[in-house]
Design a protein around this motif. Structure first.
Motif, PDB file in Angstrom:
ATOM      1  N   ALA A 157       0.834  -1.208   0.000  1.00 17.85           N
ATOM      2  CA  ALA A 157       0.000   0.000   0.000  1.00 17.85           C
ATOM      3  C   ALA A 157       0.866   1.255   0.000  1.00 17.85           C
ATOM      4  O   ALA A 157       0.580   2.226  -0.713  1.00 17.85           O
ATOM      5  N   ALA A 158       1.947   1.258   0.773  1.00 16.66           N
ATOM      6  CA  ALA A 158       2.849   2.418   0.809  1.00 16.66           C
ATOM      7  C   ALA A 158       3.530   2.610  -0.545  1.00 16.66           C
ATOM      8  O   ALA A 158       3.626   3.735  -1.056  1.00 16.66           O
ATOM      9  N   ALA A 159       3.996   1.509  -1.142  1.00 18.82           N
ATOM     10  CA  ALA A 159       4.650   1.603  -2.449  1.00 18.82           C
ATOM     11  C   ALA A 159       3.662   2.054  -3.517  1.00 18.82           C
ATOM     12  O   ALA A 159       4.001   2.865  -4.392  1.00 18.82           O
ATOM     13  N   LEU A 160       2.441   1.552  -3.451  1.00 11.30           N
ATOM     14  CA  LEU A 160       1.419   1.958  -4.418  1.00 11.30           C
ATOM     15  C   LEU A 160       1.114   3.440  -4.285  1.00 11.30           C
ATOM     16  O   LEU A 160       0.957   4.144  -5.287  1.00 11.30           O
ATOM     17  N   ALA A 161       1.060   3.953  -3.061  1.00 16.37           N
ATOM     18  CA  ALA A 161       0.831   5.388  -2.856  1.00 16.37           C
ATOM     19  C   ALA A 161       1.960   6.208  -3.469  1.00 16.37           C
ATOM     20  O   ALA A 161       1.713   7.237  -4.118  1.00 16.37           O
ATOM     21  N   ALA A 171       3.032   8.948 -10.726  1.00 17.66           N
ATOM     22  CA  ALA A 171       2.218   8.936 -11.953  1.00 17.66           C
ATOM     23  C   ALA A 171       1.375  10.206 -12.063  1.00 17.66           C
ATOM     24  O   ALA A 171       1.259  10.787 -13.147  1.00 17.66           O
ATOM     25  N   GLU A 172       0.800  10.637 -10.956  1.00 15.53           N
ATOM     26  CA  GLU A 172      -0.001  11.865 -10.968  1.00 15.53           C
ATOM     27  C   GLU A 172       0.869  13.063 -11.338  1.00 15.53           C
ATOM     28  O   GLU A 172       0.491  13.890 -12.167  1.00 15.53           O
ATOM     29  N   SER A 173       2.049  13.137 -10.752  1.00 10.58           N
ATOM     30  CA  SER A 173       2.954  14.248 -11.019  1.00 10.58           C
ATOM     31  C   SER A 173       3.408  14.250 -12.476  1.00 10.58           C
ATOM     32  O   SER A 173       3.358  15.268 -13.159  1.00 10.58           O
ATOM     33  N   ARG A 174       3.824  13.100 -12.960  1.00 17.30           N
ATOM     34  CA  ARG A 174       4.314  13.022 -14.346  1.00 17.30           C
ATOM     35  C   ARG A 174       3.181  13.195 -15.350  1.00 17.30           C
ATOM     36  O   ARG A 174       3.359  13.833 -16.383  1.00 17.30           O
ATOM     37  N   GLY A 175       2.036  12.648 -15.051  1.00 22.18           N
ATOM     38  CA  GLY A 175       0.896  12.795 -15.960  1.00 22.18           C
ATOM     39  C   GLY A 175       0.458  14.234 -16.104  1.00 22.18           C
ATOM     40  O   GLY A 175       0.087  14.683 -17.186  1.00 22.18           O
ATOM     41  N   ALA A 176       0.526  14.982 -15.016  1.00 19.32           N
ATOM     42  CA  ALA A 176       0.127  16.388 -15.058  1.00 19.32           C
ATOM     43  C   ALA A 176       1.079  17.215 -15.907  1.00 19.32           C
ATOM     44  O   ALA A 176       0.711  18.281 -16.396  1.00 19.32           O
ATOM     45  N   ARG A 177       2.305  16.714 -16.118  1.00 16.52           N
ATOM     46  CA  ARG A 177       3.304  17.472 -16.870  1.00 16.52           C
ATOM     47  C   ARG A 177       3.508  16.978 -18.292  1.00 16.52           C
ATOM     48  O   ARG A 177       4.338  17.503 -19.012  1.00 16.52           O
ATOM     49  N   LEU A 178       2.738  15.989 -18.734  1.00 19.82           N
ATOM     50  CA  LEU A 178       2.961  15.414 -20.056  1.00 19.82           C
ATOM     51  C   LEU A 178       2.848  16.408 -21.196  1.00 19.82           C
ATOM     52  O   LEU A 178       3.693  16.441 -22.075  1.00 19.82           O
ATOM     53  N   PHE A 179       1.808  17.200 -21.198  1.00 20.95           N
ATOM     54  CA  PHE A 179       1.546  18.082 -22.333  1.00 20.95           C
ATOM     55  C   PHE A 179       1.462  19.540 -21.914  1.00 20.95           C
ATOM     56  O   PHE A 179       0.687  20.298 -22.468  1.00 20.95           O
ATOM     57  N   VAL A 180       2.252  19.921 -20.937  1.00 27.46           N
ATOM     58  CA  VAL A 180       2.219  21.296 -20.472  1.00 27.46           C
ATOM     59  C   VAL A 180       3.147  22.127 -21.353  1.00 27.46           C
ATOM     60  O   VAL A 180       4.352  21.893 -21.358  1.00 27.46           O
ATOM     61  N   PRO A 181       2.597  23.092 -22.110  1.00 23.56           N
ATOM     62  CA  PRO A 181       3.462  23.933 -22.937  1.00 23.56           C
ATOM     63  C   PRO A 181       4.463  24.668 -22.059  1.00 23.56           C
ATOM     64  O   PRO A 181       4.134  25.147 -20.985  1.00 23.56           O
TER      65      PRO A 181
END
Length: 137
Positions: free
Chosen positions: A73-77, A83-93
């Motif tokens: 559970a800790a590793a999944l968190a 993933a949330e951090s990287r996903g938010a930055r995928l297509f940021v101009p």
């Protein structure tokens, strides 16, 4: 140039709130966050192998399964946060590495501007940085 979406950092403030960083990903704090994310992902991969071995053995105590579940559970968190951090930055101009977003002198961004924000500085509906709609089209 407009600032990219703030980066969710792989650590929390002392009171458990998310920390964010504004910048183009080239500063000291960004590099430290990259290293910590890599360590978290490697630790999760090792834990997956350990979990597979424990479960394949079919000889465990309830305490061992409980500890395994806590660690998973800790590793999944951690992995979810990466993933949330990287996903938010995928297509940021303007974020480093996005092709075609150079200024007149061929530069991508301005570097970290010295601050990271360890408070609940979320924008919008309170769910943190979100992927732009173009990412799904």
């Amino acid at each position: 140039m407009t600032d990219p979406t703030p980066r969710l950092l792989p650590w929390s403030s002392h009171d458990g709130k998310p920390c964010y960083l504004a910048g183009d990903g080239t500063g000291y704090v960004s590099r430290a966050a990259d290293r910590i994310e890599a360590e978290q992902l490697n630790a999760a991969a090792e834990l997956i192998e350990e979990a597979r071995a424990v479960l394949a053995g079919r000889r465990w105590t309830p305490g061992e399964i409980h500890l395994l579940a806590v660690n998973l559970a800790a590793a999944l968190a951690d992995v979810h946060r990466v993933a949330e951090s990287r996903g938010a930055r995928l297509f940021v101009p303007g974020y480093e590495g996005v092709p075609g977003d150079e200024d007149d002198e061929g530069n991508n961004g301005e570097g970290d501007r010295g601050g990271h924000d360890c408070h609940d500085g979320r924008q919008g509906d309170g769910r943190g940085p979100q992927l732009p709609a173009e990412a799904f089209g």
